[in-house]
Design a protein around this motif. Structure first.
Motif, PDB file in Angstrom:
ATOM      1  N   GLY A 719      -9.505   6.304  -8.956  1.00  0.00           N
ATOM      2  CA  GLY A 719      -9.609   6.801  -7.596  1.00  0.00           C
ATOM      3  C   GLY A 719      -8.483   6.305  -6.712  1.00  0.00           C
ATOM      4  O   GLY A 719      -7.630   5.511  -7.106  1.00  0.00           O
ATOM      5  N   ARG A 720      -8.513   6.769  -5.498  1.00  0.00           N
ATOM      6  CA  ARG A 720      -7.481   6.424  -4.544  1.00  0.00           C
ATOM      7  C   ARG A 720      -7.557   4.948  -4.180  1.00  0.00           C
ATOM      8  O   ARG A 720      -8.646   4.386  -4.010  1.00  0.00           O
ATOM      9  N   SER A 721      -6.393   4.316  -4.053  1.00  0.00           N
ATOM     10  CA  SER A 721      -6.343   2.914  -3.642  1.00  0.00           C
ATOM     11  C   SER A 721      -5.086   2.692  -2.826  1.00  0.00           C
ATOM     12  O   SER A 721      -4.318   3.615  -2.563  1.00  0.00           O
ATOM     13  N   ALA A 734      -0.576  10.319  11.021  1.00  0.00           N
ATOM     14  CA  ALA A 734      -1.833   9.971  10.355  1.00  0.00           C
ATOM     15  C   ALA A 734      -2.054  10.845   9.135  1.00  0.00           C
ATOM     16  O   ALA A 734      -1.642  12.002   9.089  1.00  0.00           O
ATOM     17  N   ASP A 735      -2.698  10.272   8.151  1.00  0.00           N
ATOM     18  CA  ASP A 735      -3.144  11.017   6.974  1.00  0.00           C
ATOM     19  C   ASP A 735      -4.444  11.721   7.359  1.00  0.00           C
ATOM     20  O   ASP A 735      -5.433  11.080   7.700  1.00  0.00           O
ATOM     21  N   THR A 736      -4.448  13.029   7.313  1.00  0.00           N
ATOM     22  CA  THR A 736      -5.616  13.788   7.760  1.00  0.00           C
ATOM     23  C   THR A 736      -6.566  14.132   6.625  1.00  0.00           C
ATOM     24  O   THR A 736      -7.455  14.965   6.779  1.00  0.00           O
ATOM     25  N   THR A 748       2.587   6.432   2.487  1.00  0.00           N
ATOM     26  CA  THR A 748       3.608   5.780   1.680  1.00  0.00           C
ATOM     27  C   THR A 748       3.021   4.706   0.785  1.00  0.00           C
ATOM     28  O   THR A 748       3.385   4.589  -0.392  1.00  0.00           O
ATOM     29  N   PHE A 749       2.105   3.910   1.318  1.00  0.00           N
ATOM     30  CA  PHE A 749       1.534   2.810   0.545  1.00  0.00           C
ATOM     31  C   PHE A 749       0.169   3.145  -0.050  1.00  0.00           C
ATOM     32  O   PHE A 749      -0.523   2.273  -0.548  1.00  0.00           O
ATOM     33  N   SER A 750      -0.200   4.413  -0.002  1.00  0.00           N
ATOM     34  CA  SER A 750      -1.428   4.854  -0.631  1.00  0.00           C
ATOM     35  C   SER A 750      -1.120   5.312  -2.057  1.00  0.00           C
ATOM     36  O   SER A 750      -0.104   5.967  -2.312  1.00  0.00           O
ATOM     37  N   LEU A 751      -1.993   4.933  -2.990  1.00  0.00           N
ATOM     38  CA  LEU A 751      -1.848   5.346  -4.379  1.00  0.00           C
ATOM     39  C   LEU A 751      -2.883   6.440  -4.646  1.00  0.00           C
ATOM     40  O   LEU A 751      -4.081   6.156  -4.733  1.00  0.00           O
ATOM     41  N   PRO A 752      -2.454   7.703  -4.733  1.00  0.00           N
ATOM     42  CA  PRO A 752      -3.413   8.810  -4.874  1.00  0.00           C
ATOM     43  C   PRO A 752      -4.215   8.715  -6.164  1.00  0.00           C
ATOM     44  O   PRO A 752      -3.796   8.116  -7.154  1.00  0.00           O
TER      45      PRO A 752
END
Length: 813
Positions: A719-721, A734-736, A748-752
């Motif tokens: 999952g996302r982390s 913002a990430d919507t 940028t620092f989100s791991l899909p």
């Protein structure tokens, strides 16, 4: 390197040649399995989690037990491959290629060689003290066991997250041998072999070796160049002897040599966190990489740099088991480990010579364990008690070349520098005493308990030195004179780290030199467990509570101030777990599950702070945090030939109060701006997805002329982390997405999230001696990121392997 390095290398090469002189193959699938399958139904799964052989359904803790056949068919060859079969485990690393293990959200993303891990590693109960030593452990295995939650009352090291025990295939009473050859995409060649059997009365030996060559899968975005060739050779020798009916001896020597390419990242953005002058080539390289946003092969690195490993590891151990009485056994384990690293890495992910690092290091470790175990009261009581001693010496040195293409790293008005040289020398000694036991009140009720006392002392001496050209020494010396108002003490090639200790005498305040300190700590970890079988079969309900500690440590970083090198204190985790293990439907179905809550005190992190030098790094403790989770597993074997399994884990991690008692930390991409501080309380841990899962299905059948065929498929979901302990960056949109309300606001620092699909098929001769198999891994060519980090001028992303397929030929005798 010592003068006897050639001897070590020769021993490892000889091990491999004894295993077949180049005719090497994968771990034999015809040997002992953790799951001893019957024609239909699921047989007993035997584990040694409590240092004796037990049925998995009798052990009241969460354990992942993986047999050799599954290790082979799922392609478990590297530490990061373990995530395919243990959903709650993540394995990641940065440009220094030191793996970091996070289990159920408990991890420590720290690349210092001497950093104590949260997940401890063993081969046949012999500790691999630091994570980098385990890179070659998955060789010729009988099985591996992953124990979740705090450990230490039974095994030799303390840990908060759990442990992984690689159980090597043992010498056999009769002669046996196996060879495999494999060829895969990108020109990768794999070859493994083993030979086993008696060599004298009551003496047997097993020799195994493996090599991986080629496989350059990374492509430069700016030129015709590739990276990623492997040159990784590992070997193991086990010699078992029984001099008398009361005494058994086992000598094991294992190790590896790595001369392959180092790994490159892909640069996502360029930054000016310290006001430095960035080479135009950085922007050109990033723009070229952005043209291939979903191609995992695309990265970039400095042309002509010798980006290769020159690393080796060797470990020797002797185990002695002596039957003191018919029901009491004494066990001694003595081990010595030696590791050397000399590698060059490109850290900035661009074609500019912006950040090239030469990493060198040495680990020498001695370990001694002495314990007694026995059965009493008609085998209703089992006791285990012992002591252990460990002594480690670690040297960790970098030589960093920074931004020559841009005219030097402009850190202040006082000038520029090209080279710096962080170095740290650590000595660790640990003494522990432990005891555990269980008592069977009835056929349905059992209680277990354990306790461990650990005393540890760490001595550290380190600094950041001028690289020899005088540039960094001149900058820091000018700051001493013009900003701090004291005489210059820096010199070319010498330490530039300034003493900012609050209790420093005036003559030493802001003087340059080595930082030296001791860290003395002790703790008492413990465990209590209740096992209940409410019915007259193997169905188990259990409840346990345990407490574990992870030792404090010092950090290796570019330190301008001595306060950056101050140690992080030990962390403490108290775990509560309820679980069940239910064989049903005539043992054709096995259902396992657990729910857990972790109360976390003093979690260790690597953070940043801002002062006159800009952005600096140091270790910190988070006062309070917690983890809540649940996991489930289903195993199916409804009829002969068909087997399936599914695993799923949910983990909710949360920071309850963050460092220094405040509610803010600095966002990496805007760390030069103190006003960019954002709240972190309530946030989740790095590299801890809420949901992870895996599934596997396989079918075997007989075809014409007695040939045996097999097909299979497996799925891995993460999952996302996030890759950092940070919340939203106010300077970014913002990430919507649906996850935005969970503070995943910076893409940028989100791991899909990602899902990987592997496929396999094989055809074997009637007697099982010859097998040909084909495989595909990540067959949908899914693009996924394993880490994103800030390296000097760039945000760098590290990606997983693209689609890989190959063929393997196997021979067994």
């Amino acid at each position: 390197m010592l003068c006897n390095e050639t001897i070590r290398h020769g021993l490892l090469r000889s091990t491999t040649m004894l295993a077949g002189i180049g005719l090497m193959g994968a771990v034999g699938t015809a040997h002992a399995q953790a799951a001893q399958e019957q024609d239909a139904g699921i047989g007993d799964i035997i584990v040694t989690a409590q240092k004796r052989s037990q049925n998995l359904n009798d052990v009241g803790m969460s354990i992942a037990a993986i047999g050799s056949e599954q290790i082979n068919t799922r392609g478990i060859a590297r530490p990061e491959d373990l995530t395919k079969i243990v959903p709650s485990l993540t394995v990641t690393s940065d440009y220094r290629d030191t793996p970091v293990y996070t289990l159920r959200g408990v991890g420590f993303f720290e690349q210092t060689l001497a950093a104590a891990p949260t997940v401890s590693m063993y081969v046949d109960q012999v500790p691999l003290v630091f994570p980098i030593l385990a890179r070659g452990a998955a060789l010729d295995l009988e099985r591996l066991e992953v124990l979740k939650g705090p450990q230490g009352t039974t095994f030799g090291q303390n840990s908060t997250g759990g442990l992984i025990n690689y159980i090597a295939a043992k010498p056999t009473a009769d002669f046996s041998a196996g060879l495999d050859w494999g060829y895969a995409r990108f020109g990768q060649f794999d070859a493994n072999a083993f030979v086993s059997g008696p060599i004298a009365t009551d003496v047997s030996i097993r020799v195994a070796g493996a090599t991986t060559q080629g496989g350059a899968w990374q492509k430069s975005a700016t030129r015709d160049d590739t990276l990623g060739d492997q040159n990784f050779t590992r070997g193991r020798v086990i010699l078992d002897a029984q001099p008398s009916s009361d005494l058994k001896l086992s000598l094991m020597v294992n190790g590896w040599i790595d001369k392959g390419d180092t790994f490159a990242g892909r640069a996502l953005e360029e930054l000016t966190t310290t006001g430095n002058t960035i080479s135009p080539e950085v922007g050109v390289s990033i723009a070229a990489q952005r043209l291939h946003p979903r191609d995992p092969r695309i990265a970039d690195w400095t042309p002509g740099a010798a980006l290769r490993h020159d690393d080796w590891f060797i470990q020797g151990s002797l185990r002695a088991d002596y039957d003191l009485l018919s029901n009491v056994q004494l066990t001694s384990i003595t081990a010595y480990s030696d590791f050397s690293r000399d590698s060059e890495v490109d850290g900035d992910g661009t074609s500019a010579a912006d950040f090239v690092q030469k990493t060198s290091g040495r680990i020498r470790d001695f370990y001694q364990e002495l314990r007694g175990s026995g059965e009493f009261l008609d085998k209703r009581m089992h006791l285990n008690a012992g002591v252990s001693y460990q002594r480690s010496k670690i040297a960790d040195i970098y030589m960093q070349q920074q931004n020559p293409a841009g005219g030097g790293l402009q850190v202040s008005p006082f000038g520029a520098f090209l080279l710096d040289d962080p170095k740290g020398f650590t000595r660790i000694s640990t003494l522990a005493a432990f005891a555990s036991g269980d008592y069977q009140f009835s056929d349905r009720l059992q209680v277990e308990a354990g306790v461990r006392y650990t005393s540890s002392r760490t001595h550290y001496r380190g600094c950041t030195a001028d690289g020899g050209d005088g540039g960094l020494a001149n900058i820091v010396g000018s700051i001493q004179e013009q900003v701090l108002g004291r005489a210059r003490t820096t010199a070319p090639g010498e330490c530039i780290t300034l003493n900012d200790a609050p209790d420093a005498v005036p003559a030493d305040q802001f003087a340059s030199g080595f930082y030296e300190d001791d860290l003395d700590q002790d703790n008492v970890s413990w465990r209590a467990n209740l096992n209940w079988k409410p019915f007259a079969d193997d169905k188990l309900l259990y409840a346990n509570v345990s407490r574990g500690y992870k030792a404090g440590s010092f950090v290796m970083t570019g330190a301008n101030l001595s306060s950056q090198l101050a140690p992080v204190r030990q962390e403490r985790l108290t775990a509560y777990e309820l679980g069940f293990k239910l064989p049903i439907a005539g043992r054709s179905v096995q259902i396992n599950g657990a729910a857990f809550y972790y109360d976390y005190k003093g979690k260790q992190i690597r953070g940043r702070f801002v002062n006159i030098f800009g952005v600096l790094e140091r270790l910190s403790n988070i006062p309070r945090s917690d983890i809540l989770g649940a996991e489930g597993q289903v195993l199916l074997r409804p009829f002969e030939g068909l087997s399936a399994s599914a695993n799923a884990t949910y983990v909710r991690s949360r920071v309850r109060s963050n460092p220094d008692g405040s509610d803010y930390t600095t966002f990496p991409s805007r760390a030069h701006d103190p006003a960019a501080a954002v709240p972190v309380t309530g946030m989740s841990f790095p590299f801890t997805p809420k949901f992870s899962a895996s599934a596997d299905i396989g079918y075997d059948w007989a075809v014409s002329d007695g040939l045996k065929a097999s097909i299979g498929a497996s799925l891995t979901y993460q999952g996302r982390s996030r890759a950092t302990l940070t919340q939203a960056d106010p300077g970014r949109p913002a990430d919507t997405s649906l996850g935005a309300r969970d503070t995943y606001n910076d893409p940028t620092f989100s791991l899909p999230a990602y899902t990987l699909l592997d496929l396999r098929a094989s055809l074997a001769s009637p007697d099982g001696k010859y097998t040909v198999s084909i495989f595909g891994r990540n067959v949908t060519n899914k693009f996924y990121a394993t880490s994103t980090t800030l390296v000097l001028d760039t945000i760098v992303q590290y990606t997983g392997m693209p689609a890989t397929y190959g063929i393997k030929l196997s021979v067994r005798y």
